[in-house]
Enzyme design. Structure first.
Site, PDB file in Angstrom:
ATOM      1  N   PRO A   1       0.824  -1.222   0.000  1.00 42.75           N
ATOM      2  CG  PRO A   1      -0.025  -1.042   2.163  1.00 42.75           C
ATOM      3  CD  PRO A   1       0.686  -1.990   1.248  1.00 42.75           C
TER       4      PRO A   1
ATOM      5  N   GLY B   1       4.426   4.145   4.666  1.00 43.99           N
ATOM      6  CA  GLY B   1       5.777   4.056   5.190  1.00 43.99           C
ATOM      7  C   GLY B   1       6.386   2.672   5.106  1.00 43.99           C
TER       8      GLY B   1
ATOM      9  CB  SER C   1       9.738   0.581   1.105  1.00 45.93           C
ATOM     10  OG  SER C   1      10.458   1.158   2.149  1.00 45.93           O
TER      11      SER C   1
ATOM     12  CB  SER D   1       8.444   4.348  -4.102  1.00 49.36           C
ATOM     13  OG  SER D   1       9.219   4.528  -2.932  1.00 49.36           O
TER      14      SER D   1
ATOM     15  CG  ASP E   1      13.063   2.680   1.927  1.00 43.55           C
ATOM     16  OD1 ASP E   1      13.424   2.423   3.087  1.00 43.55           O
ATOM     17  OD2 ASP E   1      12.390   3.683   1.629  1.00 43.55           O
TER      18      ASP E   1
END
Length: 1002
Positions: free
Chosen positions: A642, A646, A648, A650, A694
């Site tokens: 989602p 927070g 990651s 992306s 990340d």
């Protein structure tokens, strides 16, 4: 309850009635439809007082009557637009707060007094919230007329940009609840606040002149093709060019400025031109979606080429209605701005709009309003409860997003007969029978390389690929497919190989923002992951979308490699679900385009900015590894990680995409190197100043292990197995996190400023020490030469400090803490220190930055993470768990000192503390021991540590419910872990011939 479109008009009433008609301040579309209703009321002999912020001419140019009164008062503000196609969500909330919340008491008092003074018989609102409350306070009945309500629109803004304005949504809903009933227009959104509903036909302005009369006035014959350019006021800076129109076409331009010069094949319409007549005289319309443009295009069977408008939640409902009646073609914003209009114009001429329902809503609404004002009761509560529950659940989808379901409308939301079911089930819908999935996958595909690793989400993704041939009748509300799936059907050549990669999100256990300062971090790859399927094809064989074909034909080019992307889930957030570009556009002569230019390129269309995460991987491979792509690339992205929580999302997209592209092109890239390349995508092309943890976790992580990494820049120290008696959870606060946000960036800048100041101070101290090196003295029995040499070496290291985390906590406190300012102005810093030496952030000279807290945090966080890692392998005791939890609490409060906290994450951490101490004081046993905000902070999720037992799971569920009771938001719980992209490898699959999919025509 519905009202049939037929009627005998609004006959004069025996009573002379007074209506107070409130019009929202959002655009002219509401005012123009109000005109049509008011026209009928005035014609029936009633007094109508219109309360509006729109110019008087909108009403007086259409209605000349002594019983029409205009009262210029603005009681709400609608949505604040950054430009003609983009809404500024936070500015919208803040302006509403200033317009309607701060002066609320005085507004109510003034409106109640005014309503009584005019002796209003009925209050009508389209769709000003406070009008309904003022009506009930004045003892007057009220009715709303609309296709959307502001609680629905603002709900998404609150989630995405302004959580502290949450009370606005509840206040608006409470105001609407005082309305007696809603006259609901077609193309409507969920509106649970209204007690009851009557569905009415489209309210559209009637025509004054025929098509032939308008064309005669313009001096054009029927052989000329006409497009009307209707953006509700032409956006500044959009220069129209002659070559954008095909030969034999003319463009009528609405809302052009007086100073704007137009090419000869464009005609500037007068400011007071009656737009419906010109719409009906045209062959198609080009504009943005709104109720006015959609209703009039449908009413007059005019094909509508629309450009997506960002962050306005009314749009998906109107868009689906438009497409259901075969009246819409979506244009990519890039093609609008660069003049690639021809394929869309040609496509529009092939459409046969088929709206056959009523268009006399103005007359119908006026009749109902008149009857209501005279005391008639239209409404039956027979289905009101069911309808409100259904709408409330849909609205809940806006406020509570879960992986794979980040959607505005679920598939079961059925609208009236003349409308459309809006959403199909997510392509990633989980199925419980894993054996069925495995059988399906192997029935449909040959797996030529790799393995499924028993991952249910990977099986589900392959199942979604195999289901792309299930395109059904688009006019069947129960079976309608999302347009992203329709686009995906045409994406792949099913006779060729497809490469699939998978990359998970991550839960930040310890380390967080200290990654960019070189800290040790501990990260856990989560269960939720992103899957990406990639196929390369010879440019001459790739199936192109029609506008991409036309783009190449228009340039008289031979087949050139094209990048085409479909993102499952983008459509659900009202972002364009597809993206395409010529791969040659990523070149600047013989070299790849610069990252700076790429960032600008992808930022020009907010609805397609998501493509930077995907297409950016191609440019980074070209730039950093010298790869040149001579073949076309098709990419399908499906992420269950989602956004904005927070964890990651992306990074998982970047890592999965680059892994799949590398596999398809035979590139052997080590997972660590791949993570560093993906960081470049995020830093330089997306423009988010994140560290590398990340991407490293997504690429290098392993299930049920913490990735221990020293971010200097990315050295994996070890994979720490999570002890079997310890468990980690993530709890989503519902406050959207963005690593590109200003708070994160300013804290990062402050940390780099602090490092620069420490280096400068160390250099000064070093100079003084060298000057005094020959001074002879004893210090506590130590030889002075040894002491000075030791101190000088430390200062030398600190004068060339590469990473803040290489500075020990005791040296920081002893020498530098007292010398750092709490904050500093950007201009002052640049004057004294020239630069902060960070390649991914830029100092704003006019801004003041915190320095001391952002500098102290990573120095101490590195120490905390080292201690945390050591404690994980300590003896299994309550003291071990308590110490681990204490380190997490310390990290959380250090985030807050930096300015990266939030009310939601603080509340969750406090609930964990309350649970911990309550259990401990009650019977001495506790199962939760600590919690902290994660990642970039300022919202997102918290990480919780506890004992791996049933009691801890029960306590997590209790915290979830208590948070919902306090805030209205049910947190999503992240639990479980999965392997990173490196461990997963890739799948090479090919569809079996018997399962081939027929190509789609899009």
């Amino acid at each position: 309850m519905g009202i049939a479109p037929g009627g005998d008009g609004v006959s004069a009433s025996r009573e002379h009635l007074v209506f107070a008609y409130y019009v929202t301040g959002h655009g002219f579309g509401h005012a123009t439809r109000v005109v049509e209703v008011v026209r009928h009321l005035v014609a029936a002999g009633h007094d109508v007082h219109v309360v509006t912020g729109a110019p008087d001419s909108v009403f007086t140019s259409n209605i000349q009557a002594p019983n029409l009164y205009i009262r210029k008062v603005l009681l709400d503000c609608g949505a604040v637009q950054a430009d003609a196609l983009t809404v500024d969500r936070l500015a919208s909330l803040e302006k509403y707060h200033q317009t309607a919340v701060v002066p609320r008491a005085s507004i109510l008092a003034a409106e109640v007094e005014w309503l009584k003074s005019i002796k209003a018989d009925l209050v009508v609102s389209d769709v000003v919230p406070v009008a309904c409350r003022a009506a009930v306070d004045a003892g007057i009945r009220s009715v709303c007329v609309t296709n959307f309500s502001w609680d629905f629109i603002y709900a998404e803004y609150v989630m995405a940009a302004g959580h502290h304005h949450r009370s606005i949504v509840w206040q608006i809903a409470e105001d609407y609840s005082h309305c007696e009933f809603l006259l609901r227009l077609p193309g409507y959104c969920p509106m649970p606040a209204f007690r009851d509903v009557i569905d009415v036909p489209l309210v559209v302005r009637s025509l004054r002149r025929s098509r032939s009369e308008v064309r005669k006035e313009l001096g054009i014959g029927d052989d000329v093709k006409v497009v009307i350019y209707n953006f509700g006021g032409q956006p500044a800076g959009w220069k129209l060019k002659q070559e954008w129109l095909p030969a034999g076409w003319l463009c009528l331009v609405c809302g052009a400025s007086d100073k704007q010069e137009l090419p000869p094949n464009y005609v500037k319409l007068a400011k007071d031109a009656y737009t419906p007549d010109y719409i009906a005289a045209s062959d198609c319309m080009l504009g943005k979606i709104g109720y006015g443009t959609v209703s009039e295009s449908l009413a007059y069977n005019l094909p509508f080429i629309f450009v997506r408008r960002d962050y306005f939640n009314e749009e998906p409902f109107l868009r689906n209605m438009l497409e259901y009646y075969q009246g819409g073609v979506e244009m990519i914003r890039r093609d609008l701005l660069t003049g690639s209009w021809t394929p869309y114009l040609e496509r529009a001429l092939t459409l046969k709009p088929c709206y056959e329902a009523g268009i006399n809503g103005g007359e119908v609404v006026a009749r109902i309003l008149q009857d209501t004002a005279t005391g008639k009761h239209y409404v039956s509560n027979k289905l009101s409860g069911a309808r409100r529950l259904r709408d409330a659940i849909v609205l809940g989808y806006q406020l509570q997003r879960a992986p794979g379901r980040d959607i505005g409308v679920p598939d079961w939301y059925s609208l009236a007969e003349n409308e459309i079911g809006l959403r199909a089930a997510s392509p990633m819908t989980e199925l419980n029978d894993d054996n069925f999935l495995v059988e399906s996958c192997f029935e449909d595909f040959d797996i030529l390389h790799g393995e499924l690793h028993g991952l249910p989400d990977t099986m589900a993704f392959l199942k979604s690929l195999s289901g792309l041939d299930s395109i059904t009748d688009s006019k069947n509300p129960e079976k309608r497919q999302m347009r992203e799936r329709i686009a995906a059907v045409a994406l792949f050549d099913w006779e060729e190989d497809i490469y699939v990669a998978r990359a998970p999100g991550r839960l930040d256990v310890m380390g967080g923002i200290a990654d960019y300062s070189g800290s040790l971090v501990l990260q856990m790859p989560i269960r939720e992951a992103c899957h990406v399927a990639v196929q390369k094809n010879h440019p001459g064989k790739q199936k192109l979308w029609k506008h991409a074909q036309a783009r190449q034909q228009a340039k008289a080019q031979a087949a050139i490699p094209v990048l085409q992307i479909v993102s499952f889930g983008s459509e659900l957030s009202n972002r364009a679900p597809t993206f395409d570009m010529n791969l040659t556009d990523l070149m600047d002569g013989e070299q790849p385009m610069s990252y700076e230019n790429a960032c600008k390129f992808f930022s020009q269309d907010p609805s397609q900015k998501w493509a930077a995460y995907v297409a950016g991987t191609v440019l980074v491979l070209m730039t950093e590894l010298g790869v040149r792509f001579s073949q076309s690339i098709s990419i399908l992205v499906s992420s269950a990680v989602p956004e904005g929580k927070g964890v990651s999302s992306s990074a998982s997209i970047e890592v999965a995409t680059m892994s799949a592209i590398a596999a398809a092109h035979g590139l052997k890239i080590d997972p660590r190197d791949l993570a560093l390349l993906c960081q470049k995508v995020e830093n330089h092309i997306v423009g988010a100043p994140c560290g590398v943890m990340d991407q490293m976790t997504s690429a290098c992580g392993e299930a049920n292990k913490l990735l221990a990494m020293v971010c200097q820049p990315a050295e994996v120290k070890e994979l720490v197995t999570i002890p079997t008696h310890i468990r980690f959870w993530g709890l989503d606060s519902g406050i959207r996190h963005s690593v590109g946000g200003t708070d994160y960036g300013s804290v990062r800048i402050g940390a780099f400023m602090g490092r620069r100041m420490i280096k400068s101070e160390a250099t000064s101290l070093l100079s003084n020490s060298l000057a005094n090196v020959n001074v002879s003295q004893q210090v506590d029995g130590m030889n002075s030469d040894d002491y000075e040499e030791h101190g000088i070496e430390l200062l030398k290291a600190e004068a060339s400090l590469d990473y803040l985390c290489n500075l020990s906590t005791h040296r920081y406190e002893a020498l530098y803490a007292k010398r750092l300012p709490e904050c500093i102005n950007g201009k002052t810093f640049l004057k004294n220190y020239d630069d902060h030496n960070d390649t991914v952030t830029v100092i704003d000279p006019n801004r003041t930055y915190g320095v001391k807290s952002p500098t102290k945090h990573p120095i101490y966080e590195n120490f905390r993470v080292e201690a945390f890692k050591s404690l994980l392998t300590a003896a299994k005791t309550d003291e071990q768990l308590s110490s681990l939890g204490e380190l997490m609490y310390q990290c959380h409060y250090s985030y807050n000192e930096c300015g990266l906290g939030s009310d939601g994450t603080d509340r969750l951490v406090n609930l964990v503390q309350e649970m911990q101490h309550r259990k401990s004081s009650h019977d001495g046993s506790t199962s939760l021991f600590g919690a902290k905000i994660t990642g970039g902070g300022s919202g997102g999720s918290v990480c919780v540590i506890g004992r791996n037992c049933i009691q801890s799971s029960e306590e997590i569920l209790e915290i979830q419910q208590r948070y919902k009771s306090a805030t209205g938001y049910l947190p999503f719980i992240f639990e479980g872990s999965s392997m990173g992209a490196g461990k997963f490898g890739y799948l090479k699959i090919r569809r079996r011939p018997s399962s081939a999919v027929a190509p789609a025509n899009i």
